[in-house]
Design a protein around this motif. Structure first.
Motif, PDB file in Angstrom:
ATOM      1  N   GLN A  39       0.813  -1.199  -0.003  1.00  0.00           N
ATOM      2  CA  GLN A  39       0.005   0.056  -0.175  1.00  0.00           C
ATOM      3  C   GLN A  39       0.742   1.188  -0.039  1.00  0.00           C
ATOM      4  O   GLN A  39       0.343   2.339   0.139  1.00  0.00           O
ATOM      5  CB  GLN A  39      -1.120   0.209   1.380  1.00  0.00           C
ATOM      6  CG  GLN A  39      -1.894  -1.202   1.248  1.00  0.00           C
ATOM      7  CD  GLN A  39      -2.896  -1.130   2.511  1.00  0.00           C
ATOM      8  OE1 GLN A  39      -3.608  -0.398   2.862  1.00  0.00           O
ATOM      9  NE2 GLN A  39      -2.213  -1.929   3.376  1.00  0.00           N
ATOM     10  N   ARG A 125      -9.789  -4.916   8.388  1.00  0.00           N
ATOM     11  CA  ARG A 125     -10.358  -5.364   6.978  1.00  0.00           C
ATOM     12  C   ARG A 125     -11.363  -6.613   7.250  1.00  0.00           C
ATOM     13  O   ARG A 125     -12.137  -6.808   6.428  1.00  0.00           O
ATOM     14  CB  ARG A 125      -9.210  -5.736   6.162  1.00  0.00           C
ATOM     15  CG  ARG A 125      -8.351  -4.414   5.628  1.00  0.00           C
ATOM     16  CD  ARG A 125      -7.300  -5.011   4.760  1.00  0.00           C
ATOM     17  NE  ARG A 125      -6.484  -3.929   4.219  1.00  0.00           N
ATOM     18  CZ  ARG A 125      -6.728  -3.443   3.019  1.00  0.00           C
ATOM     19  NH1 ARG A 125      -7.611  -3.880   2.261  1.00  0.00           N
ATOM     20  NH2 ARG A 125      -5.697  -2.261   2.484  1.00  0.00           N
ATOM     21  N   GLY A 168     -18.567  -0.618  -3.505  1.00  0.00           N
ATOM     22  CA  GLY A 168     -17.047  -0.180  -3.641  1.00  0.00           C
ATOM     23  C   GLY A 168     -16.338  -0.716  -2.377  1.00  0.00           C
ATOM     24  O   GLY A 168     -16.853  -1.364  -1.546  1.00  0.00           O
ATOM     25  N   ASP A 169     -15.197  -0.336  -2.565  1.00  0.00           N
ATOM     26  CA  ASP A 169     -14.275  -0.768  -1.577  1.00  0.00           C
ATOM     27  C   ASP A 169     -14.412  -0.017  -0.086  1.00  0.00           C
ATOM     28  O   ASP A 169     -15.300   1.064  -0.178  1.00  0.00           O
ATOM     29  CB  ASP A 169     -12.530  -0.212  -1.649  1.00  0.00           C
ATOM     30  CG  ASP A 169     -12.084  -0.865  -2.882  1.00  0.00           C
ATOM     31  OD1 ASP A 169     -12.295  -2.110  -3.020  1.00  0.00           O
ATOM     32  OD2 ASP A 169     -11.004  -0.370  -3.802  1.00  0.00           O
ATOM     33  N   ALA A 306      -8.653   4.897  -0.675  1.00  0.00           N
ATOM     34  CA  ALA A 306      -8.462   4.657  -2.295  1.00  0.00           C
ATOM     35  C   ALA A 306      -7.302   4.445  -2.816  1.00  0.00           C
ATOM     36  O   ALA A 306      -6.856   3.554  -3.724  1.00  0.00           O
ATOM     37  CB  ALA A 306      -9.337   5.814  -2.807  1.00  0.00           C
ATOM     38  N   GLU A 309      -5.790   1.144  -1.824  1.00  0.00           N
ATOM     39  CA  GLU A 309      -6.247  -0.206  -2.469  1.00  0.00           C
ATOM     40  C   GLU A 309      -5.823  -0.100  -3.936  1.00  0.00           C
ATOM     41  O   GLU A 309      -5.547  -1.140  -4.320  1.00  0.00           O
ATOM     42  CB  GLU A 309      -7.806  -0.034  -2.531  1.00  0.00           C
ATOM     43  CG  GLU A 309      -8.526  -0.079  -0.874  1.00  0.00           C
ATOM     44  CD  GLU A 309      -8.134  -1.786  -0.741  1.00  0.00           C
ATOM     45  OE1 GLU A 309      -8.907  -2.418  -0.572  1.00  0.00           O
ATOM     46  OE2 GLU A 309      -7.170  -1.958   0.024  1.00  0.00           O
ATOM     47  N   ARG A 312      -2.413  -1.666  -3.548  1.00  0.00           N
ATOM     48  CA  ARG A 312      -2.321  -2.955  -3.293  1.00  0.00           C
ATOM     49  C   ARG A 312      -2.634  -3.735  -4.603  1.00  0.00           C
ATOM     50  O   ARG A 312      -2.104  -4.749  -4.599  1.00  0.00           O
ATOM     51  CB  ARG A 312      -3.489  -3.061  -2.189  1.00  0.00           C
ATOM     52  CG  ARG A 312      -3.746  -4.578  -1.874  1.00  0.00           C
ATOM     53  CD  ARG A 312      -4.887  -4.789  -0.572  1.00  0.00           C
ATOM     54  NE  ARG A 312      -6.106  -4.362  -1.267  1.00  0.00           N
ATOM     55  CZ  ARG A 312      -6.666  -5.250  -2.189  1.00  0.00           C
ATOM     56  NH1 ARG A 312      -6.208  -6.399  -2.328  1.00  0.00           N
ATOM     57  NH2 ARG A 312      -8.072  -4.755  -2.493  1.00  0.00           N
ATOM     58  N   ARG A 313      -3.753  -3.280  -5.286  1.00  0.00           N
ATOM     59  CA  ARG A 313      -4.052  -4.215  -6.442  1.00  0.00           C
ATOM     60  C   ARG A 313      -2.841  -3.879  -7.318  1.00  0.00           C
ATOM     61  O   ARG A 313      -2.334  -5.009  -8.162  1.00  0.00           O
ATOM     62  CB  ARG A 313      -5.309  -3.549  -7.227  1.00  0.00           C
ATOM     63  CG  ARG A 313      -6.683  -3.712  -6.130  1.00  0.00           C
ATOM     64  CD  ARG A 313      -7.705  -3.535  -7.085  1.00  0.00           C
ATOM     65  NE  ARG A 313      -9.048  -3.676  -6.179  1.00  0.00           N
ATOM     66  CZ  ARG A 313      -9.500  -2.984  -5.672  1.00  0.00           C
ATOM     67  NH1 ARG A 313      -9.340  -1.594  -5.428  1.00  0.00           N
ATOM     68  NH2 ARG A 313     -10.807  -3.219  -4.772  1.00  0.00           N
TER      69      ARG A 313
END
Length: 332
Positions: A39, A125, A168-169, A306, A309, A312-313
């Motif tokens: 992240q 999480r 959404g996240d 945001a 994430e 992270r992706r």
């Protein structure tokens, strides 16, 4: 060298196992550190591996500790981390809290006798994935003075929250109550770089831009130059995670940034709320989305979490770059 997230977790876990951690403790810790690195939170990611390993080797953390629930009443749960690394204990506390919130609507889980807990919102999480709202708090070795004071008493005492959304996240909110996280000063000190004015005091209580002097002194609470509000919030968190659950105060714990010292015995606390116990899950989700839509009407607004994430992706798809020297250090 670029490694996949899984490969990097294995490398980190291996380093911790060689330092004395059990497989379960090493794997839970590796997941957390690699997630932080993915992240973009390097101060709570791979930079901590050597620190944790040294604490295990020197007895500042017990690698064989088995966290356990030691008290339970209604929606309240207390977990003893047994002086081990914090991550397995926090995971146990949150799983217990989620179960308790399903039964009682709300739960409070404390973790005592603990160690550094990394990125607090990442623990939440689990809560968001269960469709619940989570809040997290932690103290740390003394780094900030009380309002009007000069010597360190409170930790940087992060506050975090996670709010799940319909599609959404989740909204992931995480902030330390110091002007910046102390890990950023640690990174600056290692690089020999100065820090901005307003971040810290030296050991004599004087403002400093020298990162090494700041590590020997104290961090300033948020807004400290104009208001005591940050110090008051730090006091609230300090009491939440110590007095209620029997953990050590920050001034009773040796710094995380020294190899020798005591077992910190600090605390973490988590609140879990089931939206279904109040206005109802559907009403909760509608209210969250209404607020999100209103926030995003202004160009430049970024939802909390945001950026993390997205990074992270990207890391999951492309891997994470790790220096050969660091890998060699871990493998010894």
């Amino acid at each position: 060298m670029r490694l996949t997230v899984g490969q990097l977790q294995a490398e980190v876990a291996g380093a911790l196992i060689r330092a004395g951690a059990s497989a379960g403790m090493a794997e839970a810790t590796a997941r957390a550190l690699v997630l932080a690195e993915a992240q973009g939170l390097g101060s709570h990611g791979l930079s901590r591996v050597t620190q944790y390993a040294t604490h295990l080797k020197n007895g500042r953390a017990d690698g064989r500790a088995q966290a356990e629930v030691v008290a339970r009443k209604g929606g309240a749960v207390l977990v003893d981390a047994k002086a081990g690394l914090a991550f397995p204990a926090c995971e146990l506390a949150l799983r217990e809290a989620i179960a308790a919130a399903r039964e009682h609507g709300v739960a409070f889980a404390g973790v005592a006798n603990s160690h550094h807990a990394g990125v607090i919102v990442d623990h939440l999480r689990l809560v968001a994935a269960a469709g619940m709202v989570g809040m997290g708090f932690a103290n740390s070795p003394a780094a900030m003075p009380a309002a009007g004071g000069k010597h360190p008493i409170f930790g940087t005492n992060p506050v975090a929250a996670a709010f799940p959304r319909r599609l959404g996240d989740p909204l992931l909110i995480d902030l330390s109550l110091s002007e910046v996280a102390r890990g950023k000063v640690m990174v600056a000190a290692k690089k020999g770089e100065p820090i901005p004015a307003g971040w810290a005091l030296d050991k004599h209580g004087r403002p400093t831009t020298d990162a090494k002097a700041a590590l020997e002194g104290s961090m300033l609470p948020i807004g400290a130059l104009s208001s005591p509000k940050g110090a008051m919030l730090a006091l609230v968190v300090e009491l939440l995670v110590t007095a209620l659950i029997g953990a050590n105060f920050g001034f009773e714990a040796s710094s995380f940034f020294v190899d020798e010292g005591n077992r910190p015995g600090i605390g973490q606390a988590f609140v879990v709320v089931d939206p279904g116990a109040l206005a109802g899950r559907e009403r909760y989700l509608e209210r969250v989305e209404t607020l999100v839509v209103e926030m995003l009407k202004d160009e430049g607004v970024r939802l909390p979490g945001a950026r993390r994430e997205a990074l992270r992706r990207q890391a999951e798809a492309e891997g994470i770059e790790v220096g050969d020297a660091l890998l060699a250090q871990w493998r010894t």
